[in-house]
Design an enzyme around this catalytic site. Sequence first.
Site, PDB file in Angstrom:
ATOM      1  N   CYS A  32      35.059  34.660  45.685  1.00 38.16           N
ATOM      2  CA  CYS A  32      35.954  34.076  44.676  1.00 38.16           C
ATOM      3  C   CYS A  32      35.305  34.027  43.297  1.00 38.16           C
ATOM      4  O   CYS A  32      36.001  34.019  42.284  1.00 38.16           O
ATOM      5  CB  CYS A  32      36.312  32.644  45.049  1.00 38.16           C
ATOM      6  SG  CYS A  32      37.020  32.425  46.664  1.00 38.16           S
ATOM      7  N   ASN A  44      40.484  35.533  40.937  1.00 38.82           N
ATOM      8  CA  ASN A  44      41.894  35.232  40.701  1.00 38.82           C
ATOM      9  C   ASN A  44      42.386  35.668  39.320  1.00 38.82           C
ATOM     10  O   ASN A  44      43.544  35.427  38.970  1.00 38.82           O
ATOM     11  CB  ASN A  44      42.161  33.733  40.871  1.00 38.82           C
ATOM     12  CG  ASN A  44      41.864  33.255  42.270  1.00 38.82           C
ATOM     13  OD1 ASN A  44      41.141  32.282  42.459  1.00 38.82           O
ATOM     14  ND2 ASN A  44      42.377  33.948  43.268  1.00 38.82           N
ATOM     15  N   ASN A  46      44.251  22.535  46.808  1.00 38.41           N
ATOM     16  CA  ASN A  46      44.056  23.083  48.152  1.00 38.41           C
ATOM     17  C   ASN A  46      43.342  22.011  48.976  1.00 38.41           C
ATOM     18  O   ASN A  46      42.778  21.064  48.405  1.00 38.41           O
ATOM     19  CB  ASN A  46      43.298  24.428  48.103  1.00 38.41           C
ATOM     20  CG  ASN A  46      41.846  24.264  47.695  1.00 38.41           C
ATOM     21  OD1 ASN A  46      41.095  23.496  48.302  1.00 38.41           O
ATOM     22  ND2 ASN A  46      41.425  24.981  46.663  1.00 38.41           N
ATOM     23  N   ARG A  87      50.041  30.865  47.791  1.00 36.74           N
ATOM     24  CA  ARG A  87      49.878  31.169  46.368  1.00 36.74           C
ATOM     25  C   ARG A  87      50.761  32.363  45.966  1.00 36.74           C
ATOM     26  O   ARG A  87      51.775  32.190  45.321  1.00 36.74           O
ATOM     27  CB  ARG A  87      48.402  31.452  46.042  1.00 36.74           C
ATOM     28  CG  ARG A  87      47.479  30.269  46.304  1.00 36.74           C
ATOM     29  CD  ARG A  87      47.807  29.091  45.410  1.00 36.74           C
ATOM     30  NE  ARG A  87      46.983  27.924  45.659  1.00 36.74           N
ATOM     31  CZ  ARG A  87      45.793  27.705  45.115  1.00 36.74           C
ATOM     32  NH1 ARG A  87      45.270  28.580  44.297  1.00 36.74           N
ATOM     33  NH2 ARG A  87      45.113  26.606  45.394  1.00 36.74           N
ATOM     34  N   HIS A 136      44.155  31.675  50.288  1.00 41.02           N
ATOM     35  CA  HIS A 136      44.046  33.004  49.669  1.00 41.02           C
ATOM     36  C   HIS A 136      43.558  33.972  50.753  1.00 41.02           C
ATOM     37  O   HIS A 136      42.709  33.605  51.583  1.00 41.02           O
ATOM     38  CB  HIS A 136      42.978  33.010  48.550  1.00 41.02           C
ATOM     39  CG  HIS A 136      43.459  32.533  47.211  1.00 41.02           C
ATOM     40  ND1 HIS A 136      42.653  31.820  46.354  1.00 41.02           N
ATOM     41  CD2 HIS A 136      44.645  32.693  46.562  1.00 41.02           C
ATOM     42  CE1 HIS A 136      43.327  31.554  45.235  1.00 41.02           C
ATOM     43  NE2 HIS A 136      44.528  32.069  45.338  1.00 41.02           N
ATOM     44  N   ASP A 138      41.402  36.240  50.541  1.00 40.62           N
ATOM     45  CA  ASP A 138      39.944  36.470  50.527  1.00 40.62           C
ATOM     46  C   ASP A 138      39.141  35.328  51.147  1.00 40.62           C
ATOM     47  O   ASP A 138      37.910  35.383  51.188  1.00 40.62           O
ATOM     48  CB  ASP A 138      39.444  36.799  49.105  1.00 40.62           C
ATOM     49  CG  ASP A 138      39.463  35.611  48.154  1.00 40.62           C
ATOM     50  OD1 ASP A 138      39.919  34.518  48.548  1.00 40.62           O
ATOM     51  OD2 ASP A 138      39.018  35.784  46.996  1.00 40.62           O
ATOM     52  N   ARG A 158      46.226  25.967  36.578  1.00 39.87           N
ATOM     53  CA  ARG A 158      45.445  27.209  36.444  1.00 39.87           C
ATOM     54  C   ARG A 158      46.114  28.223  35.507  1.00 39.87           C
ATOM     55  O   ARG A 158      45.518  29.266  35.208  1.00 39.87           O
ATOM     56  CB  ARG A 158      45.181  27.853  37.827  1.00 39.87           C
ATOM     57  CG  ARG A 158      44.241  27.031  38.716  1.00 39.87           C
ATOM     58  CD  ARG A 158      43.576  27.871  39.801  1.00 39.87           C
ATOM     59  NE  ARG A 158      42.637  28.845  39.262  1.00 39.87           N
ATOM     60  CZ  ARG A 158      41.967  29.737  39.995  1.00 39.87           C
ATOM     61  NH1 ARG A 158      42.153  29.766  41.304  1.00 39.87           N
ATOM     62  NH2 ARG A 158      41.129  30.596  39.442  1.00 39.87           N
TER      63      ARG A 158
HETATM   64  N1  ARG Z   1      40.100  25.711  43.303  1.00 42.50           N
HETATM   65  C1  ARG Z   1      40.559  27.065  43.258  1.00 42.50           C
HETATM   66  C2  ARG Z   1      42.031  27.137  43.650  1.00 42.50           C
HETATM   67  O1  ARG Z   1      42.459  26.387  44.473  1.00 42.50           O
HETATM   68  C3  ARG Z   1      39.708  27.923  44.133  1.00 42.50           C
HETATM   69  C4  ARG Z   1      40.025  29.388  44.036  1.00 42.50           C
HETATM   70  C5  ARG Z   1      39.245  30.229  44.996  1.00 42.50           C
HETATM   71  N2  ARG Z   1      39.447  31.599  44.753  1.00 42.50           N
HETATM   72  C6  ARG Z   1      39.669  32.552  45.664  1.00 42.50           C
HETATM   73  N3  ARG Z   1      39.727  33.787  45.288  1.00 42.50           N
HETATM   74  N4  ARG Z   1      39.868  32.252  46.914  1.00 42.50           N
HETATM   75  O2  ARG Z   1      42.798  27.920  43.148  1.00 42.50           O
END
Ligand code: ARG
Length: 289
Positions: free
Chosen positions: A273, A84, A35, A150, A179, A181, A103
């Site tokens: 998060c 997540n 990201n 995503r 995201h 959130d 991930r």
């Molecule tokens: N580095 C993680 C990603 O890019 C951060 C996730 C943040 N989580 C969230 N619920 N916004 O996936």
Amino acid sequence: MTATGDTEAITLVLKRKPTVLMCPPDHYGIEYEINPWMDVKRGAVPELAQRQWARLRETIEALGAAVEIVGAVPHLPDLVFTANAGLVVGNTFVGSNFRHAVRQGESPVFDAWFAERGWNVVRPPADIYFEGAGDALFCGETLFFGYKFRSQPRGHAWLGELLGVEVLPVELADDRYYHLDTCFCPLDDSAAIIFPGAFDEYGLKAIRDRVPLLIEADATEAEAFCCNAVVIGRDVILNDISPRLADSLGGHGFRTHPLGLSEFIKSGGSAKCLTLRLDGEEAAAWAKD
Ligand code: ARG
């Protein structure tokens, strides 16, 4: 965790005590870039990340919520972002299908944690990306579903059918707010913090039609992750807050607790998060807290 501990965890959830799942940052770091916030040359400072995370945990507990822990795993630096893991509704846990390969190793860890504790674990179809409570948030009876960067739009129909709830897909328009959130934070069953700049016109109108009170963050507040808050009753825990937004939230009866979560923002995540509500993300239930 012992068998007794497991029983306690599920009992807390059945009692609807506010309970969140967190993962300590023992193997956290900026090891890849998925990201716009992430830069492997700008790594997180491990001791500072530990202190910031511990303070978040203490604050959540001091405000009357319980914290459950999933252990950190080497080479899964983003496992700390438990939002997540998936989406919890009642005793159902809908696991995530991560878009990025880096991930994807998190899913077996989270699925096992929930299965061992008696949740009904459901896997989305293999060809639908879905990133859990990062993209699926209840405000009242409606499940708001953010898609594009995503989660995939087709996930919304599948989720609605599975859970028997109204799911409202909203397209995300700015890759820094990848995201839901990061730009939308339900506060109770009829109020939310929102950064309008992260949505297209259609999505914004759909949200305005459904949520009676929208407290707007401006671009600077959004960049400070003001929309990524842990909400426990009328207490709102976040990275930072401007006096303007704190006043606005205060005017509606919400107390704000800024903690400073710089090391996690380097990864594109903040307070919300780092947590997953185990007693359900349904804001309608939070209102009864
Ligand atoms: N580095 C993680 C990603 O890019 C951060 C996730 C943040 N989580 C969230 N619920 N916004 O996936």
